[in-house]
Design a protein around this motif. Structure first.
Motif, PDB file in Angstrom:
ATOM      1  N   LEU A 173      -6.271   3.881  -5.874  1.00 34.60           N
ATOM      2  CA  LEU A 173      -5.828   3.715  -4.495  1.00 34.60           C
ATOM      3  C   LEU A 173      -6.552   4.699  -3.583  1.00 34.60           C
TER       4      LEU A 173
ATOM      5  N   GLN B 269       0.366   2.966   3.404  1.00 35.55           N
ATOM      6  CA  GLN B 269       0.209   1.845   2.483  1.00 35.55           C
ATOM      7  C   GLN B 269      -1.258   1.822   2.093  1.00 35.55           C
TER       8      GLN B 269
ATOM      9  N   ASN C 126      -4.388   0.353  -0.895  1.00 33.89           N
ATOM     10  CA  ASN C 126      -4.857  -0.381  -2.056  1.00 33.89           C
ATOM     11  C   ASN C 126      -6.206   0.225  -2.423  1.00 33.89           C
ATOM     12  N   SER C 127      -6.992  -0.458  -3.205  1.00 32.33           N
ATOM     13  CA  SER C 127      -8.237   0.144  -3.681  1.00 32.33           C
ATOM     14  C   SER C 127      -9.351   0.123  -2.635  1.00 32.33           C
ATOM     15  N   THR C 128      -9.162  -0.590  -1.531  1.00 30.73           N
ATOM     16  CA  THR C 128     -10.227  -0.672  -0.528  1.00 30.73           C
ATOM     17  C   THR C 128      -9.806  -0.273   0.880  1.00 30.73           C
TER      18      THR C 128
END
Length: 184
Positions: free
Chosen positions: A86, A107, A109-111
């Motif tokens: 993350l 919040q 995510n990986s990108t």
């Protein structure tokens, strides 16, 4: 006081900044943007256009505080490695003669990562991680980074950590500066 202002550089000495956000300065060596907030003053080039009869304007980056200490940079790297894959956002601010690190509600995510400004006052430095990717600012970063502050991105955190730094001035300019101007 106006949000923006326009200054013509008739002499090498510029008047005090009068705008709440930024000023455009027209000088003999081009057009510049100038902004000031607590702890930071920037005069950055926008366009190199010679204009006869006006004084030259000098680019400036003035951080009124000591550099962010190495132990905080290491802590940011360690936390970035722990949460990978993350992304994560960190805010740094200076108060009571020291730097404070905050991890706002976010919040991720990986990108990409988004954080909630309401959790924090307007920090002087905003850093986000790119775990395995290079330390480069994306188009999403260009869109999201809309204030006047120092922005940094940390990349390749497991192999060869790198940090890239720029000053953003209200979507008018991103001016890249060496990381050693900010970090020990």
């Amino acid at each position: 006081m106006n949000l923006t202002n326009y200054v013509i550089a008739k002499t090498a000495s510029l008047p005090p900044i009068k705008a709440q956000m930024y000023e455009y300065i027209i000088g003999g060596n081009g057009i510049f943007i100038r902004a000031k907030r607590e702890g930071l003053t920037v005069v950055a080039p926008l366009a190199e256009i010679p204009i006869r009869g006006l004084a030259s304007v000098e680019s400036k980056f003035i951080l009124d505080y000591p550099k962010v200490p190495k132990y905080l940079v290491q802590k940011i790297l360690d936390i970035s490695q722990q949460v990978a894959p993350l992304e994560i956002v960190f805010n740094l601010d200076f108060s009571n003669q020291q730097w404070y690190l905050e991890i706002p509600t976010q919040q991720a995510n990986s990108t990409q990562v988004t954080w909630h400004q309401s959790d924090s006052k307007n920090p002087l430095i905003e850093i986000h991680s790119h775990h395995n990717m290079d330390a480069i600012f994306s188009q999403t970063d260009d869109f999201d980074e809309s204030g006047f502050k120092i922005y940094a991105v940390l990349g390749s955190i497991f192999t060869q950590p790198k940090i890239k730094v720029r000053v953003g001035i209200y979507h008018q300019l991103f001016w890249y500066i060496p990381a050693h101007y900010i970090f020990e």
